[in-house]
Design a protein around this motif. Structure first.
Motif, short mmCIF file in Angstrom:
data_model
loop_
_atom_site.label_atom_id
_atom_site.label_comp_id
_atom_site.label_asym_id
_atom_site.label_seq_id
_atom_site.Cartn_x
_atom_site.Cartn_y
_atom_site.Cartn_z
N THR A 145 0.83 -1.19 0.00
CA THR A 145 0.00 0.00 0.00
C THR A 145 0.87 1.24 0.00
O THR A 145 1.98 1.23 0.54
N THR A 146 0.34 2.30 -0.61
CA THR A 146 1.01 3.60 -0.53
C THR A 146 0.34 4.49 0.51
O THR A 146 0.71 5.65 0.66
N SER A 147 -0.64 3.93 1.20
CA SER A 147 -1.34 4.68 2.24
C SER A 147 -0.57 4.63 3.55
O SER A 147 0.45 3.94 3.66
N PHE A 148 -1.09 5.32 4.54
CA PHE A 148 -0.49 5.32 5.87
C PHE A 148 -0.46 3.89 6.39
O PHE A 148 -1.42 3.14 6.21
N PRO A 149 0.63 3.48 7.04
CA PRO A 149 0.70 2.09 7.51
C PRO A 149 -0.41 1.77 8.51
O PRO A 149 -0.66 2.54 9.42
N PRO A 150 -1.08 0.66 8.35
CA PRO A 150 -2.17 0.30 9.25
C PRO A 150 -1.65 -0.18 10.61
O PRO A 150 -0.47 -0.47 10.76
N VAL A 151 -2.55 -0.24 11.58
CA VAL A 151 -2.18 -0.72 12.91
C VAL A 151 -2.80 -2.07 13.21
O VAL A 151 -2.46 -2.71 14.20
N LEU A 152 -3.71 -2.52 12.36
CA LEU A 152 -4.36 -3.80 12.58
C LEU A 152 -3.56 -4.91 11.92
O LEU A 152 -3.26 -4.86 10.72
N SER A 153 -3.24 -5.94 12.69
CA SER A 153 -2.41 -7.02 12.17
C SER A 153 -3.08 -7.72 10.99
O SER A 153 -2.40 -8.17 10.06
N GLY A 154 -4.40 -7.79 10.99
CA GLY A 154 -5.11 -8.47 9.92
C GLY A 154 -5.00 -7.81 8.56
O GLY A 154 -5.34 -8.41 7.54
N LEU A 155 -4.53 -6.56 8.54
CA LEU A 155 -4.40 -5.84 7.27
C LEU A 155 -3.04 -6.06 6.61
O LEU A 155 -2.81 -5.59 5.51
#
Length: 125
Positions: free
Chosen positions: A101-111
């Motif tokens: 992804t080029t978006s902000f890094p997620p915080v949910l492990s499932g992503l």
């Protein structure tokens, strides 16, 4: 497919420092946001820090914000986690993870799409 291999864990006294590394291979590293997570027995895997694909955006879990620094070297395909002022409660298996992804890094492990095998960090009091 992305292969991730963590290293740098070990035993350290409280107040000490460690630097974790995560070597990536298989795909274009700079296409991926990266994260560090940690897990202790019987608990869910929890977010520690994340970094955007270019390395210009980072986020941290509140208890590590002023002590840990996430960084990456896209030329070398390596992700880092510099951990200072370590506490016994930081003891866990630490995992790196990748999400395309080029978006902000997620915080949910499932992503996250890919995971390393983990490296043990033990902080003695």
């Amino acid at each position: 497919q992305v292969q991730l291999v963590e290293s740098g864990g070990g035993l350290v006294q409280a107040g000490g420092s460690l630097r974790l590394s995560c070597a990536a291979s298989g795909r274009t590293f700079s296409d991926y946001a990266m994260g560090w997570f940690r897990q202790t027995p019987g608990k869910e895997r929890e977010f520690v820090a994340g970094i955007g694909h270019k390395g210009d955006r980072t986020n941290y879990e509140d208890t590590v914000r002023d002590r840990f620094t996430i960084s990456r070297d896209n030329a070398k395909n390596i992700l880092y986690l510099q951990m200072n002022a370590l506490r016994p409660e930081d003891t866990a298996v630490y995992y790196c993870a990748a999400r395309e992804t080029t978006s902000f890094p997620p915080v949910l492990s499932g992503l996250f799409d890919y995971w390393g095998q983990g490296t043990q960090v033990t902080v003695s009091s």
